[in-house]
Design an enzyme around this catalytic site. Structure first.
Site, PDB file in Angstrom:
ATOM      1  N   HIS A  84       0.835  -1.200   0.000  1.00  0.00           N
ATOM      2  CA  HIS A  84       0.000   0.000   0.000  1.00  0.00           C
ATOM      3  C   HIS A  84       0.869   1.250   0.000  1.00  0.00           C
ATOM      4  O   HIS A  84       1.877   1.326   0.693  1.00  0.00           O
ATOM      5  CB  HIS A  84      -0.893  -0.015   1.257  1.00  0.00           C
ATOM      6  CG  HIS A  84      -1.520   1.298   1.560  1.00  0.00           C
ATOM      7  ND1 HIS A  84      -2.532   1.831   0.803  1.00  0.00           N
ATOM      8  CD2 HIS A  84      -1.283   2.197   2.549  1.00  0.00           C
ATOM      9  CE1 HIS A  84      -2.883   2.992   1.312  1.00  0.00           C
ATOM     10  NE2 HIS A  84      -2.145   3.240   2.365  1.00  0.00           N
ATOM     11  N   CYS A  85       0.481   2.231  -0.821  1.00  0.00           N
ATOM     12  CA  CYS A  85       1.079   3.560  -0.760  1.00  0.00           C
ATOM     13  C   CYS A  85      -0.012   4.573  -1.073  1.00  0.00           C
ATOM     14  O   CYS A  85      -1.168   4.187  -1.296  1.00  0.00           O
ATOM     15  CB  CYS A  85       2.276   3.701  -1.695  1.00  0.00           C
ATOM     16  SG  CYS A  85       1.906   3.555  -3.450  1.00  0.00           S
ATOM     17  N   GLU A  86       0.324   5.824  -1.115  1.00  0.00           N
ATOM     18  CA  GLU A  86      -0.691   6.869  -1.247  1.00  0.00           C
ATOM     19  C   GLU A  86      -1.594   6.664  -2.454  1.00  0.00           C
ATOM     20  O   GLU A  86      -2.803   6.671  -2.344  1.00  0.00           O
ATOM     21  CB  GLU A  86      -0.027   8.240  -1.304  1.00  0.00           C
ATOM     22  CG  GLU A  86      -1.016   9.377  -1.305  1.00  0.00           C
ATOM     23  CD  GLU A  86      -0.344  10.734  -1.245  1.00  0.00           C
ATOM     24  OE1 GLU A  86      -1.080  11.719  -1.157  1.00  0.00           O
ATOM     25  OE2 GLU A  86       0.892  10.814  -1.288  1.00  0.00           O
ATOM     26  N   SER A  88      -0.788   4.079  -4.847  1.00  0.00           N
ATOM     27  CA  SER A  88      -0.485   2.726  -5.333  1.00  0.00           C
ATOM     28  C   SER A  88      -0.008   2.724  -6.781  1.00  0.00           C
ATOM     29  O   SER A  88      -0.257   1.787  -7.525  1.00  0.00           O
ATOM     30  CB  SER A  88      -1.697   1.802  -5.165  1.00  0.00           C
ATOM     31  OG  SER A  88      -1.967   1.622  -3.802  1.00  0.00           O
TER      32      SER A  88
END
Length: 105
Positions: A84-86, A88
């Site tokens: 997961h990232c801000e 993706s």
């Protein structure tokens, strides 16, 4: 986010329960910078913002998650890795790709 700046796994992922007999656990790897993670995150997510931290945590530990394939179902279920990232779009896919290369390389 909730008052404690966390979001439950149930609220974060549209998991229908169709695969509960096949999944032992979900391991959410939050690839955002530490200050982003501290500002709010998915409950039980692990903050691993660098490739080195992802590799160390998942490949170089005493008990890494057991690898599995779609064809082979472990007796006690699979560990599903969710990067997961801000948005993706960059950090999560990069960490996942580096992990794939490191695990076969």
């Amino acid at each position: 986010l909730h008052p404690a700046n966390t979001l439950s796994l149930h609220d974060a992922l549209p998991i229908s329960g169709d695969f509960t007999d096949r999944v032992k656990q979900y391991l959410i790897i939050d690839c955002r910078f530490s200050y982003e993670f501290e500002g709010g995150h998915i409950a039980e997510a692990v903050n691993l913002p660098t490739v080195a931290e992802v590799e160390q945590t998942l490949l170089e530990t005493q008990r890494p998650p057991e690898p599995s394939t779609s064809e082979a179902k472990p007796i006690d279920g699979k560990t599903v890795l969710i990067f997961h990232c801000e948005f993706s779009a960059k950090r999560a896919p990069t960490r996942c790709a580096c992990l794939s290369v490191a695990s076969v390389g």
